[in-house]
Design a protein around this motif. Sequence first.
Motif, mmCIF file in Angstrom:
data_model
loop_
_atom_site.group_PDB
_atom_site.id
_atom_site.type_symbol
_atom_site.label_atom_id
_atom_site.label_comp_id
_atom_site.label_asym_id
_atom_site.label_seq_id
_atom_site.Cartn_x
_atom_site.Cartn_y
_atom_site.Cartn_z
ATOM 1 N N ALA A 115 -46.811 32.494 33.590
ATOM 2 C CA ALA A 115 -46.396 33.554 34.495
ATOM 3 C C ALA A 115 -45.716 32.897 35.692
ATOM 4 O O ALA A 115 -45.866 31.690 35.920
ATOM 5 C CB ALA A 115 -47.614 34.361 34.956
ATOM 6 N N TYR A 116 -44.983 33.709 36.441
ATOM 7 C CA TYR A 116 -44.316 33.236 37.657
ATOM 8 C C TYR A 116 -44.763 34.101 38.817
ATOM 9 O O TYR A 116 -44.926 35.316 38.676
ATOM 10 C CB TYR A 116 -42.800 33.327 37.518
ATOM 11 N N PHE A 117 -44.929 33.478 39.977
ATOM 12 C CA PHE A 117 -45.263 34.229 41.174
ATOM 13 C C PHE A 117 -44.689 33.521 42.390
ATOM 14 O O PHE A 117 -44.293 32.361 42.319
ATOM 15 C CB PHE A 117 -46.781 34.416 41.323
ATOM 16 N N SER A 118 -44.631 34.248 43.494
ATOM 17 C CA SER A 118 -44.279 33.610 44.752
ATOM 18 C C SER A 118 -45.413 33.850 45.731
ATOM 19 O O SER A 118 -46.110 34.869 45.676
ATOM 20 C CB SER A 118 -42.955 34.146 45.305
ATOM 21 N N ASP A 119 -45.593 32.875 46.616
ATOM 22 C CA ASP A 119 -46.618 33.015 47.640
ATOM 23 C C ASP A 119 -46.081 33.929 48.747
ATOM 24 O O ASP A 119 -44.932 34.369 48.682
ATOM 25 C CB ASP A 119 -47.058 31.637 48.158
ATOM 26 N N PRO A 120 -46.892 34.258 49.755
ATOM 27 C CA PRO A 120 -46.429 35.180 50.793
ATOM 28 C C PRO A 120 -45.183 34.709 51.548
ATOM 29 O O PRO A 120 -44.493 35.518 52.163
ATOM 30 C CB PRO A 120 -47.635 35.297 51.729
ATOM 31 N N ASP A 121 -44.868 33.410 51.488
ATOM 32 C CA ASP A 121 -43.667 32.905 52.147
ATOM 33 C C ASP A 121 -42.480 32.805 51.196
ATOM 34 O O ASP A 121 -41.414 32.320 51.573
ATOM 35 C CB ASP A 121 -43.939 31.531 52.765
ATOM 36 N N GLY A 122 -42.650 33.201 49.940
ATOM 37 C CA GLY A 122 -41.553 33.212 48.991
ATOM 38 C C GLY A 122 -41.405 31.958 48.148
ATOM 39 O O GLY A 122 -40.456 31.849 47.373
ATOM 40 N N HIS A 123 -42.336 30.999 48.248
ATOM 41 C CA HIS A 123 -42.262 29.796 47.419
ATOM 42 C C HIS A 123 -42.628 30.139 45.977
ATOM 43 O O HIS A 123 -43.653 30.758 45.720
ATOM 44 C CB HIS A 123 -43.194 28.703 47.955
ATOM 45 N N CYS A 124 -41.788 29.700 45.052
ATOM 46 C CA CYS A 124 -41.941 30.048 43.642
ATOM 47 C C CYS A 124 -42.900 29.092 42.934
ATOM 48 O O CYS A 124 -42.827 27.873 43.119
ATOM 49 C CB CYS A 124 -40.567 30.018 42.975
ATOM 50 N N TRP A 125 -43.782 29.667 42.135
ATOM 51 C CA TRP A 125 -44.751 28.919 41.326
ATOM 52 C C TRP A 125 -44.670 29.387 39.881
ATOM 53 O O TRP A 125 -44.369 30.541 39.606
ATOM 54 C CB TRP A 125 -46.169 29.194 41.816
ATOM 55 N N GLU A 126 -45.017 28.470 38.989
ATOM 56 C CA GLU A 126 -45.197 28.789 37.582
ATOM 57 C C GLU A 126 -46.641 28.440 37.224
ATOM 58 O O GLU A 126 -47.125 27.368 37.578
ATOM 59 C CB GLU A 126 -44.243 27.962 36.724
ATOM 60 N N LEU A 127 -47.323 29.341 36.543
ATOM 61 C CA LEU A 127 -48.640 29.058 35.957
ATOM 62 C C LEU A 127 -48.411 28.853 34.473
ATOM 63 O O LEU A 127 -47.762 29.680 33.831
ATOM 64 C CB LEU A 127 -49.591 30.233 36.151
ATOM 65 N N THR A 128 -48.929 27.761 33.936
ATOM 66 C CA THR A 128 -48.655 27.466 32.532
ATOM 67 C C THR A 128 -49.888 26.965 31.801
ATOM 68 O O THR A 128 -50.621 26.124 32.307
ATOM 69 C CB THR A 128 -47.566 26.381 32.403
ATOM 70 N N TYR A 129 -50.082 27.493 30.612
ATOM 71 C CA TYR A 129 -51.027 26.935 29.657
ATOM 72 C C TYR A 129 -50.185 26.387 28.514
ATOM 73 O O TYR A 129 -49.438 27.125 27.864
ATOM 74 C CB TYR A 129 -52.002 27.997 29.134
#
Length: 135
Positions: A115-129
């Motif tokens: 999945a992909y998400f951004s933190d409250p400041d807009g930094h992009c993250w990927e969660l991966t299994y």
Amino acid sequence: MQPTISVVTLVTDNLERAVRFYRDGLGLPTKGIVGNPEDDTQVAFFNLNQGFKLALWPRSSLARQLGTTVQGSGHMLSHNVTTQAAVDELVLAVENAGGNVLKRPHRQPWGCYGAYFSDPDGHCWELTYNPKYAG
């Protein structure tokens, strides 16, 4: 759950140019570009230290995965987890903590679940299994 940041991904408008810069200019070890641009799996990985990697990914591929445009400097942190359920749990935690889910958990074209998400400041993250590297 022990957080594990294993990849920093930089998005690029020109993958070949970026690979030349990091490989030839900075001397970072890589197997070069792998994957297929047709299904957004084209990427280049650079082994850094203790399993930590730098990835270069085309901006157009990330935009198609997210279903939106990707502007700015373009970076993404990747948090690898040991189970598919952990991806689902963390997405709920992100939402409860005020994060913005950019793309809900799904099968990714390269065989992972993420999945992909951004933190409250807009930094992009990927969660991966990744089942190939699971515990």
